[in-house]
Design an enzyme around this catalytic site. Structure first.
Site, PDB file in Angstrom:
ATOM      1  N   ARG A 262     -13.687  -7.400  -0.124  1.00  0.00           N
ATOM      2  CA  ARG A 262     -13.686  -7.428   0.860  1.00  0.00           C
ATOM      3  C   ARG A 262     -13.170  -5.555   1.063  1.00  0.00           C
ATOM      4  O   ARG A 262     -12.531  -5.415   0.172  1.00  0.00           O
ATOM      5  CB  ARG A 262     -12.040  -7.947   1.375  1.00  0.00           C
ATOM      6  CG  ARG A 262     -11.111  -7.706   2.420  1.00  0.00           C
ATOM      7  CD  ARG A 262      -9.954  -7.015   1.940  1.00  0.00           C
ATOM      8  NE  ARG A 262      -9.160  -6.718   3.143  1.00  0.00           N
ATOM      9  CZ  ARG A 262      -8.118  -6.215   3.493  1.00  0.00           C
ATOM     10  NH1 ARG A 262      -8.092  -5.493   2.379  1.00  0.00           N
ATOM     11  NH2 ARG A 262      -8.063  -5.856   4.116  1.00  0.00           N
TER      12      ARG A 262
ATOM     13  N   THR B 249       0.645  -1.317  -0.137  1.00  0.00           N
ATOM     14  CA  THR B 249      -0.204   0.145   0.120  1.00  0.00           C
ATOM     15  C   THR B 249       0.972   1.295   0.195  1.00  0.00           C
ATOM     16  O   THR B 249       1.558   0.901   0.168  1.00  0.00           O
ATOM     17  CB  THR B 249      -1.003  -0.386   1.182  1.00  0.00           C
ATOM     18  OG1 THR B 249      -1.682  -1.351   1.120  1.00  0.00           O
ATOM     19  CG2 THR B 249      -1.682   1.196   1.349  1.00  0.00           C
TER      20      THR B 249
ATOM     21  N   GLY C 103     -10.936  -2.796   3.018  1.00  0.00           N
ATOM     22  CA  GLY C 103      -9.353  -2.692   4.120  1.00  0.00           C
ATOM     23  C   GLY C 103      -9.218  -0.804   4.768  1.00  0.00           C
ATOM     24  O   GLY C 103     -10.632  -0.895   4.709  1.00  0.00           O
TER      25      GLY C 103
ATOM     26  N   GLY D 237      -0.408  -1.546   6.510  1.00  0.00           N
ATOM     27  CA  GLY D 237      -0.099  -2.985   6.776  1.00  0.00           C
ATOM     28  C   GLY D 237      -2.237  -4.183   7.270  1.00  0.00           C
ATOM     29  O   GLY D 237      -2.355  -3.714   6.098  1.00  0.00           O
TER      30      GLY D 237
HETATM   31  N1  ASP Z   1      -3.749  -1.993   4.999  1.00  0.00           N
HETATM   32  C1  ASP Z   1      -3.999  -2.940   4.148  1.00  0.00           C
HETATM   33  C2  ASP Z   1      -5.494  -3.235   3.423  1.00  0.00           C
HETATM   34  O1  ASP Z   1      -5.671  -3.630   4.351  1.00  0.00           O
HETATM   35  C3  ASP Z   1      -2.917  -3.589   2.717  1.00  0.00           C
HETATM   36  C4  ASP Z   1      -1.500  -3.219   3.193  1.00  0.00           C
HETATM   37  O2  ASP Z   1      -1.372  -1.403   3.353  1.00  0.00           O
HETATM   38  O3  ASP Z   1      -0.641  -3.414   2.575  1.00  0.00           O
HETATM   39  O4  ASP Z   1      -6.196  -3.458   2.334  1.00  0.00           O
END
Ligand code: ASP
Length: 291
Positions: free
Chosen positions: A191, A163, A193, A214
Site C-alpha cells: 500500500r 506523518t 499513501g 491524514g
Molecule cells: N497520509 C498518510 C498516509 O496515508 C498517513 C498520515 O498522514 O498519518 O500514508
C-alpha cells in the site's frame, strides 16, 4: 530579499493529551533546525529536508524511527520532496528500512525519474550510499503495542503519531515541500499513501508549497496538493483555499486530515479536520508551535 519561513507538521489525528506537548515541541525544534538553514542562506529544499530529518529521527512521529508497520509487521516507508523553483520532484514508495527516507528523496531530485518504488527503490538508495538498517532499529515498543491494538484487536489505526512534513520559503522567495511517513498502521503490504505522490500529499511550485497528512486514500482521490496550488494560482486566498480543500477532502472524499501551506507572500497557514495536528514554525522574528 524575501522573508524566509518554515512550517512543519507532525501528523494529524487524535494526539493523546500526555504526548501533545512533546509533539508540538518536536515540531518547533524541527522548524528551528530548518530555520537555521534558511538563516545561513540555505535553499528551501535544504531547509525543508533538514527539518523532516529531525522529525524522522524522533520516535514519537510516524516516519523513520517510530514508523507505522504493515499488516505483517514490516516497515514500508514513503517520502517525497518537491522544489518549487525548478519544479523537480522525487518520491520513494514502499521503501525498506532507511532511517532518513527524505535524504534519499533529496538525492533523487538529480534523477530524471519522479517516483521509485519497492525493492528497486531500496537498491538504488543503497547504490547511492544510503544505509539500510534492520527493521528493528526503526521499530519502537510503542509502535509494536499500537500495531497489536490495530491488527489483533481491530482498533482504529488513527493518524496520531503522524506523518511528518515541512514547507519552506528561502531568502530568494523559492518554495519547497517535503513529506515522510510509515503510512497507516496495519496497512496492506504494498500500500502506498498520498505522501510520496506529487500533487496529492506533497506539492510545490511558484505559487505555494503544501504538505498533507491524514487519510491518504482520500487525499489521493482529491488530488489534494495540485488542487490547492491551482486554486491559489487562480487567485483564491491561501488560508481559505486550505480550509475549503480540507473540508472537501472530508465531505466529498470521506477522509480526515490536515495540511500546512505557505506562498511567496503569506503563511504560515495550517488547518485540520481531525482533533489536532502538531505543527511548528520559524521566522527570523521567532519560532512557535501548536497542536
Ligand atoms: N497520509 C498518510 C498516509 O496515508 C498517513 C498520515 O498522514 O498519518 O500514508
Amino acid at each position: 530579499m524575501v522573508s524566509p519561513l518554515i512550517l512543519v507538521h507532525g501528523g494529524a489525528g487524535s494526539i493523546p493529551a500526555g504526548s501533545q506537548q512533546a509533539h508540538a515541541l518536536g515540531c518547533q525544534e524541527a522548524a528551528e533546525v530548518g530555520g537555521a538553514v534558511l538563516a545561513a542562506g540555505g535553499s528551501a529544499v535544504d531547509a525543508a529536508c533538514a527539518a523532516v530529518e529531525i522529525l524522522e529521527a524522533n520516535p514519537i512521529y510516524n516516519a523513520g524511527v517510530g514508523c507505522a508497520l504493515t499488516r505483517e509487521g514490516r516497515v514500508s516507508l514513503d517520502a517525497a520532496v518537491m522544489d518549487g523553483h525548478t519544479r523537480h520532484a522525487a518520491g520513494l514508495a514502499a521503501l525498506d528500512a532507511f532511517p532518513h527516507p527524505i535524504q534519499i528523496a533529496k538525492a533523487m531530485l538529480e534523477e530524471p525519474e519522479v517516483l521509485l518504488v519497492g525493492h528497486p527503490a531500496s537498491e538504488w538508495a543503497v547504490s547511492r550510499g544510503f544505509r539500510r538498517v534492520p527493521e528493528d532499529e526503526l521499530t519502537t515498543e510503542a509502535v509494536k503495542a499500537q500495531w497489536r491494538r490495530v491488527v489483533d484487536q481491530g482498533a482504529d489505526p488513527n493518524f496520531a503519531g503522524g506523518t511528518v512534513g515541512a514547507v519552506a520559503r528561502d531568502g530568494s522567495g523559492h518554495l519547497a515541500a517535503a513529506t515522510s511517513t510509515g503510512g497507516t498502521m496495519g496497512k496492506k503490504p504494498g500500500r502506498v499513501g498520498d505522501s510520496p505522490l506529487i500533487g496529492a500529499g506533497t506539492y510545490a511550485d511558484h505559487y505555494c508549497a503544501v504538505s498533507a497528512t491524514g487519510h491518504g486514500e482520500a487525499f489521493m482521490r482529491a488530488v489534494f496538493g495540485a488542487r490547492v496550488a491551482d486554486a491559489i494560482r487562480y487567485g483564491e486566498d491561501p488560508a481559505a483555499t486550505l480550509e475549503r480543500m480540507l473540508l472537501r477532502t472530508r465531505d466529498f472524499f470521506g477522509g480526515f486530515g490536515g495540511a500546512i501551506l505557505i506562498t511567496p507572500h503569506s503563511g504560515p497557514h495550517q488547518f485540520w479536520t481531525t482533533p489536532g495536528m502538531s505543527h511548528g514554525w520559524w521566522t527570523p522574528e521567532g519560532s512557535g508551535s501548536g497542536i
